[in-house]
Motif scaffolding. Structure first.
Motif, PDB file in Angstrom:
ATOM      1  N   LYS A   1      -2.853   7.373   6.977  1.00  0.00           N
ATOM      2  CA  LYS A   1      -4.097   6.616   7.049  1.00  0.00           C
ATOM      3  C   LYS A   1      -3.810   5.115   7.051  1.00  0.00           C
ATOM      4  O   LYS A   1      -4.413   4.347   7.806  1.00  0.00           O
ATOM      5  CB  LYS A   1      -5.003   6.979   5.871  1.00  0.00           C
ATOM      6  N   ILE A   2      -2.861   4.691   6.209  1.00  0.00           N
ATOM      7  CA  ILE A   2      -2.476   3.277   6.166  1.00  0.00           C
ATOM      8  C   ILE A   2      -1.829   2.870   7.485  1.00  0.00           C
ATOM      9  O   ILE A   2      -2.140   1.824   8.060  1.00  0.00           O
ATOM     10  CB  ILE A   2      -1.506   3.030   4.986  1.00  0.00           C
ATOM     11  N   ALA A   3      -0.912   3.703   7.979  1.00  0.00           N
ATOM     12  CA  ALA A   3      -0.197   3.388   9.215  1.00  0.00           C
ATOM     13  C   ALA A   3      -1.136   3.340  10.416  1.00  0.00           C
ATOM     14  O   ALA A   3      -0.965   2.502  11.309  1.00  0.00           O
ATOM     15  CB  ALA A   3       0.909   4.412   9.455  1.00  0.00           C
ATOM     16  N   SER A   4      -2.132   4.214  10.455  1.00  0.00           N
ATOM     17  CA  SER A   4      -3.043   4.231  11.598  1.00  0.00           C
ATOM     18  C   SER A   4      -3.814   2.919  11.699  1.00  0.00           C
ATOM     19  O   SER A   4      -4.096   2.433  12.804  1.00  0.00           O
ATOM     20  CB  SER A   4      -4.011   5.416  11.501  1.00  0.00           C
TER      21      SER A   4
ATOM     22  N   ALA B   1       5.715   1.059   9.779  1.00  0.00           N
ATOM     23  CA  ALA B   1       4.541   0.234   9.508  1.00  0.00           C
ATOM     24  C   ALA B   1       4.817  -0.700   8.334  1.00  0.00           C
ATOM     25  O   ALA B   1       5.259  -0.262   7.269  1.00  0.00           O
ATOM     26  CB  ALA B   1       3.331   1.114   9.205  1.00  0.00           C
ATOM     27  N   GLY B   2       4.562  -2.000   8.537  1.00  0.00           N
ATOM     28  CA  GLY B   2       4.706  -2.977   7.470  1.00  0.00           C
ATOM     29  C   GLY B   2       6.090  -3.514   7.251  1.00  0.00           C
ATOM     30  O   GLY B   2       6.280  -4.384   6.384  1.00  0.00           O
TER      31      GLY B   2
ATOM     32  N   GLU C   1       0.835  -1.208   0.000  1.00  0.00           N
ATOM     33  CA  GLU C   1       0.000   0.000   0.000  1.00  0.00           C
ATOM     34  C   GLU C   1       0.867   1.254   0.000  1.00  0.00           C
ATOM     35  O   GLU C   1       0.585   2.213  -0.731  1.00  0.00           O
ATOM     36  CB  GLU C   1      -0.917   0.001   1.220  1.00  0.00           C
ATOM     37  N   PHE C   2       1.918   1.262   0.815  1.00  0.00           N
ATOM     38  CA  PHE C   2       2.842   2.395   0.837  1.00  0.00           C
ATOM     39  C   PHE C   2       3.447   2.632  -0.547  1.00  0.00           C
ATOM     40  O   PHE C   2       3.527   3.763  -1.025  1.00  0.00           O
ATOM     41  CB  PHE C   2       3.963   2.129   1.850  1.00  0.00           C
ATOM     42  N   LEU C   3       3.917   1.540  -1.177  1.00  0.00           N
ATOM     43  CA  LEU C   3       4.578   1.665  -2.477  1.00  0.00           C
ATOM     44  C   LEU C   3       3.638   2.265  -3.517  1.00  0.00           C
ATOM     45  O   LEU C   3       4.050   3.077  -4.349  1.00  0.00           O
ATOM     46  CB  LEU C   3       5.085   0.300  -2.938  1.00  0.00           C
ATOM     47  N   LYS C   4       2.370   1.883  -3.457  1.00  0.00           N
ATOM     48  CA  LYS C   4       1.386   2.437  -4.400  1.00  0.00           C
ATOM     49  C   LYS C   4       1.238   3.942  -4.195  1.00  0.00           C
ATOM     50  O   LYS C   4       1.223   4.710  -5.165  1.00  0.00           O
ATOM     51  CB  LYS C   4       0.050   1.733  -4.222  1.00  0.00           C
TER      52      LYS C   4
END
Length: 318
Positions: free
Chosen positions: A200-203, A93-94, A54-57
């Protein structure tokens, strides 16, 4: 390899380019996504945790669905008689460690990590270890929690009369957002669109609600608000009327240092200290250690210490 690629087994390369079927991205920092576009073009699979994908996107990488290998922690996949799995790593995260089991033996790679919270890999023939701080003289004064406490104190003292701007890298900024909310900091968080998407992803990963989060603008930068800005923009932002806080693992004078009336340096790092790396390896007990010299400092010292004190076969590469 000289370009920072970590070769594991016969089929896997991590964190830089090499012509292999599987490219692993341990986390979404720039020094671990080197030449990723070339890997996307040439490799069969790009493996990472779902959060890292998700981060990479968000960061602009377009990985075809047929090549995107989303691996939950501890999920094992087999390719050409080799088994690959990702193990949790406390960094951003991740982030993940990598294990590759082959008929000839088992290899592991820590990626970037910090302690406590990263389980040492076990039963390895070879371990490639991150050593960003490869000798004791690079150690910071105080702990991560001391740095967080110092940051909260700066905010409590300064924010009633000043907006706060915090500078750091992607991943670290989102972690700090979460840590501040956990510690009761309730002011508005401001950031650019990319930083907010990553937040938002990290939360979700940390299972912490971020509350009042807004798109950064100068009009929103008011006393009580906190802006989160990528470290690369600090030189162009430093004249903005605010209290500026630079998150850096290279500040060794104390948990927080006041540079002048408007600038602080906070000693917060997402990397294990020298002694934490030693503790990790003491618990892991691999048969051989390769210290990653492409991203850290004093890797040769780390290798000599492991050889002479822990009696482990250790070398620094490249």
């Amino acid at each position: 390899m000289p370009n920072g690629a970590i070769l594991l087994g016969n089929n896997v390369v991590a964190d830089s380019y090499h012509k292999r079927p599987i490219r692993v991205v341990t986390h979404a920092h720039e020094d671990h996504t080197k030449y990723l576009s070339r890997s996307i073009s040439e490799s069969l699979f790009i493996a990472a945790t779902p959060v890292t994908h998700e981060f990479l996107k968000v960061l602009g990488y377009s990985i075809p669905q047929s090549k995107a290998l989303l691996l939950d922690y501890y999920k094992e996949v087999e390719f050409d008689n080799e088994k690959l799995k990702l193990i949790p790593s406390r960094h951003i995260a991740g982030s993940a460690q990598v294990m590759v089991e082959t008929p000839q033996g088992t290899a592991g790679y820590t990626g970037d990590f910090k302690m406590p919270g990263t389980p040492p890999l076990q039963d390895l023939d070879v371990l490639v270890v991150d050593a960003t701080y490869g000798s004791p003289h690079l150690s910071r004064k105080g702990t991560e929690w001391d740095a967080l406490g110092a940051l909260v104190n700066i905010i409590e003292v300064e924010s009633p009369n000043n907006p706060i701007i915090i500078y750091g890298y992607n991943g670290k900024l989102q972690e700090i957002m979460v840590e501040l909310r956990i510690r009761g900091v309730s002011g508005a968080f401001l950031a650019d669109e990319t930083t907010l998407k990553l937040a938002k992803i990290a939360s979700k990963f940390y299972n912490v609600e971020l509350g009042d989060v807004r798109l950064y603008s100068r009009d929103e930068l008011l006393p009580g608000s906190i802006a989160f800005i990528h470290l690369s923009k600090s030189s162009s932002m430093i004249r903005v009327p605010a209290v500026h806080v630079i998150l850096t693992g290279t500040e060794r004078r104390g948990p927080a240092v006041k540079v002048n009336d408007k600038v602080y340096r906070v000693s917060f790092s997402d990397h294990a200290t020298f002694w934490e790396v030693v503790d990790y390896i003491r618990e892991s007990r691999p048969r051989k250690v390769i210290v990653d010299a492409s991203r850290g400092f004093d890797s040769k010292f780390m290798a000599k210490y492991l050889s002479n004190v822990l009696n482990i076969d250790a070398v620094s590469e490249p």
